[in-house]
Design an enzyme around this catalytic site. Structure first.
Site, PDB file in Angstrom:
ATOM      1  N   GLY A   1      -3.290  -7.314   8.188  1.00 25.67           N
ATOM      2  CA  GLY A   1      -2.597  -7.580   9.447  1.00 25.67           C
ATOM      3  C   GLY A   1      -1.163  -8.050   9.316  1.00 25.67           C
ATOM      4  O   GLY A   1      -0.512  -8.329  10.319  1.00 25.67           O
TER       5      GLY A   1
ATOM      6  N   LYS B   1      -8.028   0.684  -5.175  1.00 21.46           N
ATOM      7  CA  LYS B   1      -9.230   0.117  -4.554  1.00 21.46           C
ATOM      8  C   LYS B   1     -10.493   0.865  -4.949  1.00 21.46           C
ATOM      9  O   LYS B   1     -10.490   2.087  -5.083  1.00 21.46           O
ATOM     10  CB  LYS B   1      -9.107   0.195  -3.024  1.00 21.46           C
ATOM     11  CG  LYS B   1      -8.127  -0.788  -2.408  1.00 21.46           C
ATOM     12  CD  LYS B   1      -8.129  -0.633  -0.899  1.00 21.46           C
ATOM     13  CE  LYS B   1      -6.976  -1.330  -0.229  1.00 21.46           C
ATOM     14  NZ  LYS B   1      -7.083  -2.785  -0.210  1.00 21.46           N
TER      15      LYS B   1
ATOM     16  N   ASP C   1       0.851  -1.194   0.000  1.00 22.41           N
ATOM     17  CA  ASP C   1       0.000   0.000   0.000  1.00 22.41           C
ATOM     18  C   ASP C   1       0.885   1.242   0.000  1.00 22.41           C
ATOM     19  O   ASP C   1       1.799   1.340   0.824  1.00 22.41           O
ATOM     20  CB  ASP C   1      -0.855   0.053   1.281  1.00 22.41           C
ATOM     21  CG  ASP C   1      -2.068  -0.862   1.197  1.00 22.41           C
ATOM     22  OD1 ASP C   1      -2.277  -1.483   0.148  1.00 22.41           O
ATOM     23  OD2 ASP C   1      -2.804  -0.935   2.206  1.00 22.41           O
TER      24      ASP C   1
ATOM     25  N   GLY D   1      -0.174  -3.588   4.052  1.00 24.34           N
ATOM     26  CA  GLY D   1      -0.786  -2.269   4.071  1.00 24.34           C
ATOM     27  C   GLY D   1      -0.041  -1.374   5.022  1.00 24.34           C
ATOM     28  O   GLY D   1       1.096  -0.962   4.764  1.00 24.34           O
TER      29      GLY D   1
END
Lengths: 335, 197
Positions: free
Chosen positions: A257, A87, A30, A278
């Site tokens: 996570g 996204k 990300d 991320g």
């Protein structure tokens, strides 16, 4: 040399799934600006996900989380040579059309953003650009694949730096696949009927709210122009493929996570094809080092002695959150 | 017994392993195809495949894993090596659009342009003409590199899309801009493996 007539086909399922195959064994990071994108590329990321805010900040900020601003995505596309993903909100066909026209390489129809459609996901077969979608279990994965998703990722619980939900999702999919493999084709058909139920339930809900009869006839569409039976047949075909292959027919990554090299290695040990990271990178104390370490951990997931070296001097990982203490569970969005 | 290693640091590795197995069967030759991840595995190897993936990532990880130098050396010594898409970029002598500091094996006398066909929306499938077969070959081009120039006369075209060269060979080395491993057609893998027999 005889000349061939040049015929080209674009946006085929082979091209979409093929694109996803090319990122296998890699890390997708990300990023929120050009500088982060360049750090990711230099660290060896196979692709970057262009975002307005990383999930940890989306959590903090609250409000409606939407597709990233076009200028931001363009800035990131201009900054790197590796593929760029972005996204869209679940079911937001218009955001997806915008990203396709912009030329992003893959669209993530993501629960991390605020869902736009309370009932259904996008029919991704109508697009030329490939999609990746999240799934917590085999039913969600098979529904997304039937809708045309070229890649699946665990939902995990994004923005928490807590791997527990991703582990749960990998486990649920794997165990369900093993169960399918022990079933007769007839039993698998029963599973397909079960997996098709959410479409039926959501279509009924729409009727109920509209004050119509909840009864849906055999030839009535429940999702797009597809009837319940057509959906069951579609899911059944995918399930038979899964029974034969012993895995999903598309690339499957871990997400939600992943915060340390060991988290990434764990996901690979559990049979994932790669990982999305991320908040884990740019919320750590040394993003450059953390990014490189996670790339190498995905490459050397089965060599603990190498992981020791990789895990040294990478600084503080992101702080992380307890799942029980969360106010918003992103993974519950979109069935 | 042919031992075929597919560089297994990132990308479409298992697809090449499957395609190689199909080709070995078609050729009626015993052999194995395996994930090649460590320099020790290069002992007594008969052929190497560089898969598609991200050329920046594969290049970086091959250096980190200690595969970069020995694979280059084996290629120079005449070991058959085939690269597809990212693999072609890694084999090329000159690369347009490379990331700063990116390294290449430089075993093929070609100049390639890394993102010449554009982004994923421009990826395409098209029938190709092969130098060694009359039947068209299903070409799968995914964010493919373009072969811009053949440098010198040691390099020979083996695949065309219309008039454009999309596959080349130079002695023991083959480079393809497309992905034969994503099709059921194993002819190019067979063609490649014959040089290891």
């Amino acid at each position: 040399m005889g000349r061939l007539r040049v015929i080209e086909a674009k946006g085929t399922e082979r091209l979409k799934r093929g694109f996803a195959r090319m990122v296998k064994g890699g890390v997708i990071m990300d990023v929120t600006n050009a500088e982060q994108a360049r750090i990711a590329e230099e660290a060896g990321a196979v692709s970057v996900m262009a975002l307005h805010k990383v999930p940890a900040d989306i959590r903090k900020a609250g409000g409606v989380a939407r597709m990233a601003p076009i200028e931001k995505i363009q800035e990131i596309m201009d900054a790197v040579t590796i593929p760029v993903m972005a996204k869209v909100r679940i079911g937001h066909v218009a955001e997806a059309r915008v990203l396709e026209a912009l030329g992003v390489d893959m669209i993530d129809e993501s629960e991390v953003l605020t869902p736009a459609n309370p009932f259904f996901h996008i029919d991704k077969r109508e697009f030329n650009v490939p999609f990746v979608c999240g799934a917590r279990n085999l039913g969600e994965a098979v529904r997304r694949i039937w809708e045309g998703s070229a890649m699946i990722r665990t939902k995990g619980e994004a923005g928490t730096g807590n791997i527990v939900e991703a582990v749960r999702h990998v486990r649920l999919v794997a165990d369900n696949i093993r169960l399918i493999q022990r079933m007769t084709d007839e039993q698998v058909y029963g599973v397909a009927e079960k997996f098709a139920e959410p479409y039926l339930r959501l279509a009924r809900q729409i009727r109920e709210i509209s004050g119509l009869s909840e009864r849906i006839l055999e030839n009535e569409p429940v999702y797009g122009h597809y009837t319940y039976r057509e959906i069951v047949d579609g899911l059944y075909k995918i399930l038979l493929g899964i029974k034969k292959l012993g895995r999903l027919p598309v690339v499957n990554f871990a997400a939600g996570g992943v915060a340390t090299p060991a988290d990434a290695a764990l996901m690979m040990q559990m049979g994932m094809d790669g990982v999305f990271v991320g908040s884990g990178i740019f919320k750590s104390s040394n993003p450059e080092k953390m990014a490189r370490a996670i790339v190498e951990a995905v490459n050397h997931w089965d060599k603990p002695d190498v992981l020791v070296e990789i895990s040294k001097e990478i600084g503080e990982p992101m702080k992380g959150l307890e799942i029980e203490e969360l106010e918003v569970r992103l993974e519950d969005r979109g069935v | 017994m042919l031992k075929v290693g597919v560089i297994g640091v990132q990308g479409a590795v298992s697809e090449h392993i499957d395609a190689t197995k199909r080709a070995l069967e078609k050729l009626g030759v015993g052999g194995e195809a395996f994930w090649l991840r460590r320099p020790e595995q290069l002992n007594a190897i008969d052929a190497i495949i560089l898969p598609g993936g991200e050329s920046t990532t594969i290049s970086r990880l091959m250096q980190k894993s200690g595969l970069f130098e020995p694979v280059t050396k084996l290629g120079e010594e005449g070991l058959p090596i085939m690269g597809t898409c990212a693999g072609l970029i890694l084999l090329a002598k000159e690369v347009e659009g490379a990331v700063e500091g990116q390294r290449f094996l430089e075993l093929l006398d070609v100049r390639v342009n890394r993102n010449a066909y554009g982004r994923q929306v421009n990826s395409f499938e098209a029938p190709l003409k092969l130098s060694f077969s009359d039947e068209p070959f299903p070409g799968v081009f995914i964010r493919a590199p373009r072969i811009v120039e053949l440098l010198g006369d040691k390099i020979k075209p083996i695949a065309w899309h219309g008039d454009e060269v999309v596959g080349v060979e130079q002695g023991n080395i083959i480079g393809l801009a497309f992905h034969p491993e994503l099709t059921e057609d194993a002819r190019l893998h067979e063609y490649f493996l014959r040089r290891a027999l």
